[in-house]
Design a protein around this motif. Structure first.
Motif, mmCIF file in Angstrom:
data_model
loop_
_atom_site.group_PDB
_atom_site.id
_atom_site.type_symbol
_atom_site.label_atom_id
_atom_site.label_comp_id
_atom_site.label_asym_id
_atom_site.label_seq_id
_atom_site.Cartn_x
_atom_site.Cartn_y
_atom_site.Cartn_z
ATOM 1 N N ALA A 193 2.817 -1.330 -7.654
ATOM 2 C CA ALA A 193 2.711 -0.916 -6.253
ATOM 3 C C ALA A 193 1.365 -1.306 -5.656
ATOM 4 C CB ALA A 193 2.919 0.591 -6.140
ATOM 5 N N ALA A 194 0.292 -1.141 -6.419
ATOM 6 C CA ALA A 194 -1.034 -1.502 -5.925
ATOM 7 C C ALA A 194 -1.147 -3.005 -5.703
ATOM 8 C CB ALA A 194 -2.103 -1.033 -6.909
ATOM 9 N N ALA A 195 -0.568 -3.785 -6.601
ATOM 10 C CA ALA A 195 -0.602 -5.250 -6.449
ATOM 11 C C ALA A 195 0.164 -5.685 -5.211
ATOM 12 C CB ALA A 195 -0.038 -5.915 -7.692
ATOM 13 N N LEU A 196 1.213 -4.961 -4.859
ATOM 14 C CA LEU A 196 1.957 -5.272 -3.640
ATOM 15 C C LEU A 196 1.138 -4.948 -2.398
ATOM 16 C CD1 LEU A 196 5.532 -4.033 -4.620
ATOM 17 C CD2 LEU A 196 4.748 -6.399 -4.420
ATOM 18 N N LEU A 197 0.302 -3.901 -2.490
ATOM 19 C CA LEU A 197 -0.579 -3.582 -1.372
ATOM 20 C C LEU A 197 -1.639 -4.656 -1.195
ATOM 21 C CD1 LEU A 197 -1.192 0.248 -1.939
ATOM 22 C CD2 LEU A 197 0.180 -0.792 -0.120
ATOM 23 N N ASP A 198 -2.213 -5.084 -2.311
ATOM 24 C CA ASP A 198 -3.272 -6.101 -2.297
ATOM 25 C C ASP A 198 -3.393 -6.654 -3.716
ATOM 26 O OD1 ASP A 198 -5.647 -7.569 -2.377
ATOM 27 O OD2 ASP A 198 -6.628 -6.290 -0.915
ATOM 28 N N PRO A 199 -3.194 -7.948 -3.916
ATOM 29 C CA PRO A 199 -3.255 -8.493 -5.284
ATOM 30 C C PRO A 199 -4.545 -8.159 -6.023
ATOM 31 C CG PRO A 199 -2.350 -10.122 -3.764
ATOM 32 C CD PRO A 199 -2.817 -8.966 -2.927
ATOM 33 N N TRP A 200 -5.666 -8.046 -5.285
ATOM 34 C CA TRP A 200 -6.922 -7.730 -5.948
ATOM 35 C C TRP A 200 -6.923 -6.332 -6.561
ATOM 36 C CZ3 TRP A 200 -10.460 -10.785 -7.743
ATOM 37 C CH2 TRP A 200 -10.673 -12.032 -7.161
#
Length: 245
Positions: A193-200
């Motif tokens: 989910a975090a990677a979908l928000l921002d790959p970094w």
């Protein structure tokens, strides 16, 4: 010093949850004079709620005489919060909407305290929501918008919600394998989910997953567990400030 310890809440993990989302909102947006008294009111409000919940819990638990020691701090912290908060409401009336949005979560926390179940998993997860919502409040106080703060607020929510089961696997539920598996599963989902928000954001959340998988069962003491979480919180703050500021 003993008096100070009685007045200042001893929920050490809560302080990072109170500070990091708020500071992220400040760093992502533009600094404003409003943010400083607002932060102070936020901390005073937390102290007031903490003592009020302890008073409710101990009064409910066989009329425990220890409840009395929380009455005075609850009243004084509440008075200080109102003394600071009411002028803030006059300066920024939209804060009333933020307070109203937080009220249902506070009500749930009080209900759990009344039932002497304040350490329940669900209660901890409920407490995370308004704390992470303060990122939006701090950002708005600096002139930012809801759209700008939504992704970083969700990232905070993903991280701090994960600390609730993870810390249990390290301390109170350290012998329950089901808790460890559930914590690892949550962190795996949070990573995606975090990677979908921002790959970094995959970088810190991969580390959070690793610590949830590796550290339980290692016999770490409470101070070390706390130090690791402080580091993890600061890591998140750095990524949010760098990625969205």
């Amino acid at each position: 010093m003993s008096t100070l310890r009685r007045w200042i809440p001893n929920q050490h993990g809560a302080w990072a949850m109170l500070a990091v989302p708020y500071l992220a909102g400040v760093l992502i947006g533009s600094p404003s004079w409003l943010q400083l008294p607002l932060f102070l009111a936020w901390l005073l409000g937390y102290c007031a709620v903490f003592h009020a919940e302890q008073w409710v819990r101990l009064r409910r638990a066989s009329r425990n005489p220890r409840a009395a020691r929380h009455r005075r701090p609850a009243l004084l912290f509440t008075t200080a919060t109102l003394a600071l908060g009411l002028p803030l409401l006059c300066a920024a009336p939209w804060l009333a909407l933020a307070a109203a949005a937080m009220a249902p979560f506070l009500a749930v926390n009080v209900l759990y305290a009344r039932r002497n179940r304040e350490r329940a998993l669900a209660n901890g997860l409920v407490a995370v929501v308004p704390a992470c919502g303060m990122l939006l409040v701090a950002l708005r106080a600096g002139g930012g918008t809801l759209a700008e703060g939504l992704a970083p607020a969700l990232a905070c929510l993903l991280y701090f919600a994960g600390t609730v089961p993870y810390v249990k696997t390290m301390i109170r539920e350290r012998n329950l394998e089901a808790y460890r598996r559930g914590s690892v599963a949550y962190h795996a989902v949070a990573l995606v989910a975090a990677a979908l928000l921002d790959p970094w954001l995959a970088v810190p959340f991969a580390l959070y997953l690793a610590r949830a998988a590796v550290l339980p069962g290692r016999g770490l003491g409470v101070p070390l567990v706390g130090a690791v979480e402080v580091g993890c919180s600061l890591l998140l703050l750095g990524f949010l400030a760098g990625g969205y500021g």
